[in-house]
Design an enzyme around this catalytic site. Structure first.
Site, short mmCIF file in Angstrom:
data_model
loop_
_atom_site.label_atom_id
_atom_site.label_comp_id
_atom_site.label_asym_id
_atom_site.label_seq_id
_atom_site.Cartn_x
_atom_site.Cartn_y
_atom_site.Cartn_z
N ASP A 20 0.82 -1.22 0.00
CA ASP A 20 0.00 0.00 0.00
C ASP A 20 0.85 1.26 0.00
O ASP A 20 0.46 2.28 0.57
CB ASP A 20 -0.97 0.02 1.20
CG ASP A 20 -1.73 -1.28 1.30
OD1 ASP A 20 -2.28 -1.71 0.28
OD2 ASP A 20 -1.75 -1.90 2.39
N LYS A 23 2.08 2.25 -5.05
CA LYS A 23 2.78 1.77 -6.26
C LYS A 23 1.96 2.02 -7.51
O LYS A 23 2.50 2.36 -8.55
CB LYS A 23 3.03 0.25 -6.17
CG LYS A 23 4.01 -0.18 -5.14
CD LYS A 23 4.22 -1.67 -5.21
CE LYS A 23 3.01 -2.48 -4.79
NZ LYS A 23 2.64 -2.39 -3.39
N GLY A 47 -4.38 -4.47 -4.37
CA GLY A 47 -5.45 -3.50 -4.60
C GLY A 47 -4.82 -2.20 -5.01
O GLY A 47 -4.25 -1.51 -4.19
N HIS A 48 -4.84 -1.91 -6.29
CA HIS A 48 -4.23 -0.67 -6.76
C HIS A 48 -5.31 0.38 -7.00
O HIS A 48 -6.29 0.11 -7.68
CB HIS A 48 -3.45 -0.92 -8.05
CG HIS A 48 -2.21 -1.72 -7.82
ND1 HIS A 48 -1.71 -2.63 -8.72
CD2 HIS A 48 -1.35 -1.73 -6.78
CE1 HIS A 48 -0.62 -3.17 -8.23
NE2 HIS A 48 -0.38 -2.65 -7.06
N GLN A 225 1.94 -6.44 -3.61
CA GLN A 225 2.35 -6.56 -2.21
C GLN A 225 3.70 -5.85 -2.06
O GLN A 225 3.92 -4.88 -2.75
CB GLN A 225 2.41 -8.03 -1.74
CG GLN A 225 1.04 -8.68 -1.64
CD GLN A 225 0.52 -9.14 -2.99
OE1 GLN A 225 1.20 -9.82 -3.71
NE2 GLN A 225 -0.68 -8.75 -3.32
N ARG A 304 -10.17 -2.82 5.36
CA ARG A 304 -9.67 -2.86 6.74
C ARG A 304 -8.86 -1.60 7.07
O ARG A 304 -8.19 -1.05 6.21
CB ARG A 304 -8.73 -4.06 6.92
CG ARG A 304 -9.42 -5.37 7.02
CD ARG A 304 -8.43 -6.49 7.29
NE ARG A 304 -7.56 -6.75 6.15
CZ ARG A 304 -6.60 -7.67 6.16
NH1 ARG A 304 -6.36 -8.37 7.24
NH2 ARG A 304 -5.87 -7.88 5.09
P1 IMP Z 1 -2.48 -12.92 1.48
O1 IMP Z 1 -1.57 -12.35 0.45
O2 IMP Z 1 -3.93 -12.65 1.19
O3 IMP Z 1 -2.20 -14.36 1.76
O4 IMP Z 1 -2.19 -12.15 2.85
C1 IMP Z 1 -0.96 -12.32 3.54
C2 IMP Z 1 -0.50 -11.01 4.17
O5 IMP Z 1 -0.19 -10.08 3.13
C3 IMP Z 1 -1.56 -10.32 5.02
O6 IMP Z 1 -0.91 -9.64 6.09
C4 IMP Z 1 -2.18 -9.31 4.08
O7 IMP Z 1 -2.76 -8.23 4.76
C5 IMP Z 1 -0.94 -8.89 3.31
N1 IMP Z 1 -1.26 -8.37 1.98
C6 IMP Z 1 -1.57 -9.08 0.87
N2 IMP Z 1 -1.77 -8.27 -0.17
C7 IMP Z 1 -1.54 -7.03 0.26
C8 IMP Z 1 -1.55 -5.74 -0.38
O8 IMP Z 1 -1.79 -5.59 -1.58
N3 IMP Z 1 -1.26 -4.68 0.43
C9 IMP Z 1 -0.95 -4.82 1.75
N4 IMP Z 1 -0.92 -5.99 2.36
C10 IMP Z 1 -1.21 -7.09 1.64
#
Ligand code: IMP
Length: 422
Positions: A20, A23, A47-48, A225, A304
């Site tokens: 977040d 990017k 989520g962009h 991420q 969230r």
């Molecule tokens: P997952 O990628 O859904 O398995 O989540 C694993 C961890 O990565 C969690 O702490 C999520 O909140 C975090 N996470 C996954 N995608 C994002 C993103 O695009 N931005 C911020 N955190 C992310």
């Protein structure tokens, strides 16, 4: 403000913190000069948010470059939720050319169900995933029982693979998680309809990117991420299940690492984190709430609240090491404009009483370390084309500490509000 950023053959853009960092906006900006924009890992957990022309675009699965009319590639290192992808193609597909690697893995409905059930079961120990099925899809890939995009090309094989998978996944869902199971016919017919829609886009994306680079075209690799969520190098187990670090671009697309020219780290001028896990510079005063409101720090995908903290140069120094950033983009500097004083974490105080500028290699040290701050002067004014002296000093402080130039500074949400520094 127009940004003149010279196009080089290939540029990787990586989140330098926990995600977040903004990017999407930097990718969108640099995509103007690129011919091809690729995503190399992750799935619809990204989520962009991109704002331009008064409109807000939220993209989860497609490379954001599609909005700029570019060739948009999803590489082999990605996991793909076909339902999300088809929805985004309906909305944005006609803006550019889209190509999907046949080697990417499909997120199946049981992956989403298992992600949700497993988080529920973990209770207080949960990872705080996006519950989009990312971890279970990558787990099946590593176990060599995943279903790939190229299976969509062969209806009989696709159905067979769904049948084999369901025989085991339904048992697991029912007996271990006490969750609902899936019907073969339902899943097979849904995936066959996605297959019909996605088949035209399936391509040899490794070859496509190689040929683009050979032809001197400009290719942008858009990390999803971020560094501290990297499966191997992040704050395990509070990580995602792929490799966002820059070298992941080479493996995730299928080109050699020597083809990557520029590596731009995107760091917010402060830090946020969603989900669980240690976070040394998390703010403990009401200023956390203030920063969250000012920065609009709520998840694009999940809505969230993001946890907020002061800039952490120890973690950023680690990100420089892991990625080899050639420059940094420091985003959302304007969010700090209301603060008279701005603490910056420069070292960690470890449980044994020593201080370190380096990210701890062991989880217990990281879990129990305390931030050591230096306090910088705030600027308490709106940011415009010329940064006020204190804001300039803030940026230079970061550059000196990390020995990496900050080439871009974000001063507002809109596409135009980015300053280029030489
Ligand atoms: P997952 O990628 O859904 O398995 O989540 C694993 C961890 O990565 C969690 O702490 C999520 O909140 C975090 N996470 C996954 N995608 C994002 C993103 O695009 N931005 C911020 N955190 C992310």
């Amino acid at each position: 403000m127009r940004v003149h950023f010279s196009a080089v053959p290939s540029t990787v853009i990586v989140g330098a913190q926990w995600g977040d960092e903004g990017k999407g906006k930097i990718v969108d900006l640099l995509a103007q000069k690129a011919d091809v924009v690729c995503r190399y890992q992750g799935g619809p957990n990204a989520g962009h948010t991109i704002i331009f022309g008064g409109d807000t675009y939220k993209i989860r699965q497609l490379p954001t470059g599609i909005l700029s009319g570019k060739t948009a590639v999803l590489g082999a290192g990605c996991v793909v939720d076909p339902e999300v992808l088809v929805g985004e193609l309906d909305d944005y597909g006609d803006r550019g050319k889209f190509c999907l690697s046949g080697n990417a893995h499909l997120i199946m409905p049981w992956h989403v169900a298992i992600d949700q059930a497993s988080e529920r079961r973990l209770g207080k120990l949960q990872i705080g995933t996006t519950r989009r099925g990312i971890g279970p899809a990558y787990a099946d890939k590593a176990s060599r029982i995943g279903i790939r995009v190229q299976d969509l090309l062969e209806p009989k094989i696709l159905r067979q693979k769904i049948e084999v998978a369901l025989a085991e996944k339904n048992l697991w869902l029912e007996r271990v998680y006490e969750a609902d199971t899936f019907e073969l016919e339902d899943v097979a017919s849904r995936y066959e309809s996605y297959a019909q829609r996605l088949r035209p886009y399936i391509a040899d994306t490794s070859l496509l990117v190689d040929e683009a680079l050979r032809a001197g075209k400009s290719v942008l690799f858009e990390g999803a991420q971020a560094t501290l969520l990297d499966l191997d190098h992040g704050t395990y187990p509070f990580v995602t299940s792929s490799n966002p670090v820059a070298s992941g671009a080479a493996t995730g697309i299928g080109i050699g690492p020597n083809r990557l020219d520029e590596i731009i780290g995107v760091a917010k001028a402060y830090v946020t984190r969603v989900g669980e896990g240690p976070f040394p510079s998390e703010i403990e005063s009401p200023e956390q709430e203030q920063l969250r409101e000012l920065g609009g720090e709520f998840g694009t995908v999940t809505g969230r609240e993001r946890r907020c903290g002061w800039l952490d140069l120890v973690a950023l120094r680690y990100a420089v090491r892991l990625n080899g950033f050639t420059s940094l983009a420091l985003t959302k500097l304007d969010v700090l404009s209301s603060f008279a004083e701005i603490p910056v974490c420069v070292r960690y105080l470890l449980p044994d009483g020593t201080e370190t500028p380096h990210f701890p290699a062991h989880q217990s040290d990281f879990h129990h370390c305390r931030p050591v701050y230096e306090t910088l002067e705030g600027w308490e004014q709106r940011l415009d084309a010329e940064l006020p002296a204190a804001a300039q000093a803030y940026v230079e402080f970061v550059e000196h500490a990390l020995e990496v130039p900050v080439r871009l500074v974000g001063t507002g949400a809109e596409r135009e509000r980015v300053l280029a520094r030489s």
